[in-house]
Scaffold this active site. Structure first.
Site, PDB file in Angstrom:
ATOM      1  N   LYS A 276     -24.504 -33.495   8.438  1.00  0.00           N
ATOM      2  CA  LYS A 276     -25.167 -32.715   7.384  1.00  0.00           C
ATOM      3  C   LYS A 276     -26.483 -33.391   7.043  1.00  0.00           C
ATOM      4  O   LYS A 276     -26.644 -34.590   7.278  1.00  0.00           O
ATOM      5  CB  LYS A 276     -24.294 -32.672   6.121  1.00  0.00           C
ATOM      6  CG  LYS A 276     -24.589 -31.478   5.236  1.00  0.00           C
ATOM      7  CD  LYS A 276     -23.878 -30.252   5.729  1.00  0.00           C
ATOM      8  CE  LYS A 276     -24.363 -29.000   5.057  1.00  0.00           C
ATOM      9  NZ  LYS A 276     -23.456 -27.862   5.366  1.00  0.00           N
TER      10      LYS A 276
ATOM     11  N   ASP B 127     -28.446 -24.296   5.484  1.00  0.00           N
ATOM     12  CA  ASP B 127     -27.487 -24.323   4.375  1.00  0.00           C
ATOM     13  C   ASP B 127     -28.302 -23.783   3.195  1.00  0.00           C
ATOM     14  O   ASP B 127     -29.289 -23.073   3.424  1.00  0.00           O
ATOM     15  CB  ASP B 127     -26.960 -25.756   4.148  1.00  0.00           C
ATOM     16  CG  ASP B 127     -25.743 -25.805   3.218  1.00  0.00           C
ATOM     17  OD1 ASP B 127     -24.614 -25.692   3.717  1.00  0.00           O
ATOM     18  OD2 ASP B 127     -25.918 -25.949   1.992  1.00  0.00           O
TER      19      ASP B 127
HETATM   20  O1  2IT Z   1     -21.575 -25.398   5.630  1.00  0.00           O
HETATM   21  C1  2IT Z   1     -21.733 -25.012   6.811  1.00  0.00           C
HETATM   22  O2  2IT Z   1     -20.798 -24.953   7.606  1.00  0.00           O
HETATM   23  C2  2IT Z   1     -23.083 -24.622   7.216  1.00  0.00           C
HETATM   24  N1  2IT Z   1     -23.995 -24.712   6.412  1.00  0.00           N
HETATM   25  C3  2IT Z   1     -23.346 -24.117   8.605  1.00  0.00           C
HETATM   26  C4  2IT Z   1     -23.521 -25.251   9.544  1.00  0.00           C
HETATM   27  C5  2IT Z   1     -23.922 -24.849  10.940  1.00  0.00           C
HETATM   28  O3  2IT Z   1     -24.166 -25.799  11.714  1.00  0.00           O
HETATM   29  O4  2IT Z   1     -23.999 -23.668  11.271  1.00  0.00           O
END
Ligand code: 2IT
Length: 449
Positions: free
Chosen positions: A126, A166
């Site tokens: 993340k 996100d």
């Molecule tokens: O919280 C999540 O799973 C996302 N923001 C998507 C992450 C992604 O790599 O598509």
């Protein structure tokens, strides 16, 4: 609770006193794992849990950008490469004023188990920044994204770490980020990011995938209870990409969202958000993301300012789809008292731990956890990566079909994991156990590091 788990939780509490969201998610996940740790003494012997709560790598970087008046601003960028045991790190970027290490770490930790649940080879990561997108021009956002990627590009790649969106990061931001990556590297590696535009390797259905996936998961829960989605009324919070996807898929399947909440209050539309109202929501959000009242003005329905719709009785399902810790104990009590049976989390960690445990104890209720329910988003991101590496584009039907099967599978493996450890139909524990076991197996097989 298993003594080893207790010791790991107390280590995390002591070490992360200024990161309550991270402590919260560690407590939530690990407290489900007692039967697994009891059954697998080799995990404690290898001290697997103290390892799994420590990011493999996490770094910050300086992001300087110039605003439209020529003034300079400095923000902090973050990337947490939490666990790469089952695939390249994968997870979104959040641009929001309140971003700090505790938020990035909580989201990264959740992402490990969510990604494992998709059944696809993606590790957990993340990132983001404390950049506040509110009120910024497109040119300012572009300069910020270019500066952000200039600092990050050496540390990511299609086989290394694959960011996505996100909160605060949508298709526009991904486009700017990708353009800068391509310019700096001089290669066509579009598998480095997901959530891209269709013109340069994005996947059909990715924007809708989280919301659609949540509704597919809900269908599985209803099926388990001998019920169907037709005619069901949903109360949700949030009407961003995810909430919007829920509204649209629910309408397609004969259900309807009759309540939705925004930052300024909640809307009650007994006829449901369907048809052209879905387009109005997109327009309303693009013009002003902080207010949903214009919907009530336009369609002549009730708007309750400054309140959340938790506790309304004339619905069948609650789906918190806004942000973390949206549902605290006070709301949980109202939800339990409403008599509504289904509480389906959608946003990452939308419920405080005390509220979640309280809801799970309600005999009349079924509670489903966000790390399973919202996994279709990142799951379709993994399908986008597959398309990019194949240099192919799959049809919308193909992606939607795979998403549907993925969500059936996530529900099934969660239910089976809980059943295996004698927990009954406990979707919260089951998701934690199933996700953990996959990652733990890979970590054990790859040796100690
Ligand atoms: O919280 C999540 O799973 C996302 N923001 C998507 C992450 C992604 O790599 O598509």
């Amino acid at each position: 609770m298993n003594a080893y788990i207790e010791s790991v939780i107390s280590n995390v509490r002591a070490k992360h006193t200024s990161e309550p969201e991270f402590v919260q998610t560690v407590e939530e996940v690990l407290s489900s794992l007692s039967p697994v740790i009891d059954a697998h003494p080799e995990y404690e012997k290898a001290d697997l849990l103290n390892r799994i709560v420590e990011p493999e790598r996490m770094f910050t970087f300086r992001v300087v950008w110039m605003d439209d008046n020529g003034a300079y601003h400095t923000n902090t960028g973050y990337r947490c490469q939490f666990n790469g045991a089952i695939g390249p790190y994968k997870g979104g970027l959040r641009f929001q004023k309140n971003v700090y290490p505790g938020i990035i770490k909580f989201l990264g930790f959740e992402q490990i188990f969510k990604n494992a649940l998709t059944g696809l080879p993606i590790g957990g990561g993340k990132g983001g920044s404390d950049f506040d997108p509110a009120g910024k021009s497109a040119a300012e956002v572009m300069r910020f994204c270019q500066s952000f990627m200039t600092a990050l590009y050496r540390y990511i790649g299609p086989d290394i770490d694959v960011p996505a969106g996100d909160m605060g990061v949508g298709g526009r931001e991904i486009g700017y980020l990708y353009g800068q990556y391509r310019r700096l590297k001089g290669v066509w590696e579009n598998g480095v990011l997901t959530g891209k535009g269709l013109s340069y390797g994005g996947s059909l259905i990715r924007p809708e995938a989280t919301g659609y996936g949540a509704v597919y998961y809900l269908q599985e829960v209803l099926k388990h209870e001998g019920d169907t989605i037709e005619g069901k009324r949903l109360a949700i919070s949030g009407y961003g990409n995810v909430g919007w996807g829920i509204m649209k898929k629910a309408a397609q399947l004969g259900a309807k969202v009759t309540y939705f909440a925004g930052p300024d209050g909640y809307i009650h539309d007994p006829d449901g958000v369907t048809g052209e109202k879905l387009d109005f929501i997109l327009k309303m959000r693009a013009e002003d993301p902080m207010h949903c009242k214009p919907y009530a003005d336009k369609y002549g329905v009730e708007f309750v300012p400054g309140a959340k719709c938790w506790g309304v009785k004339d619905v069948d399902i609650y789906m918190p789809a806004a942000t973390q810790n949206d549902v605290k104990m006070e709301s949980a009590v109202k939800i339990a008292q409403s008599g509504v049976k289904y509480y389906i989390e959608v946003a990452n960690m939308p419920t405080t731990n005390d509220a979640l445990n309280y809801l799970r104890q309600q005999k009349h209720m079924i509670v489903a956890p966000s790390k399973a329910v919202n996994a279709g988003g990142v799951g379709v991101s993994a399908l986008e990566m597959a398309q990019n590496s194949e240099r192919l584009v799959w049809s919308a039907e193909e992606v939607d079909e795979q998403l549907h099967r993925m969500m059936e599978n996530i529900h099934r493996v969660s239910a089976e994991a809980a059943e295996e450890y004698g927990l009954g139909y406990d979707l919260v524990a089951g998701a934690n156990i199933a996700g953990f076991k996959k990652v733990a197996t890979a970590m054990m097989e790859q040796g100690v590091f």
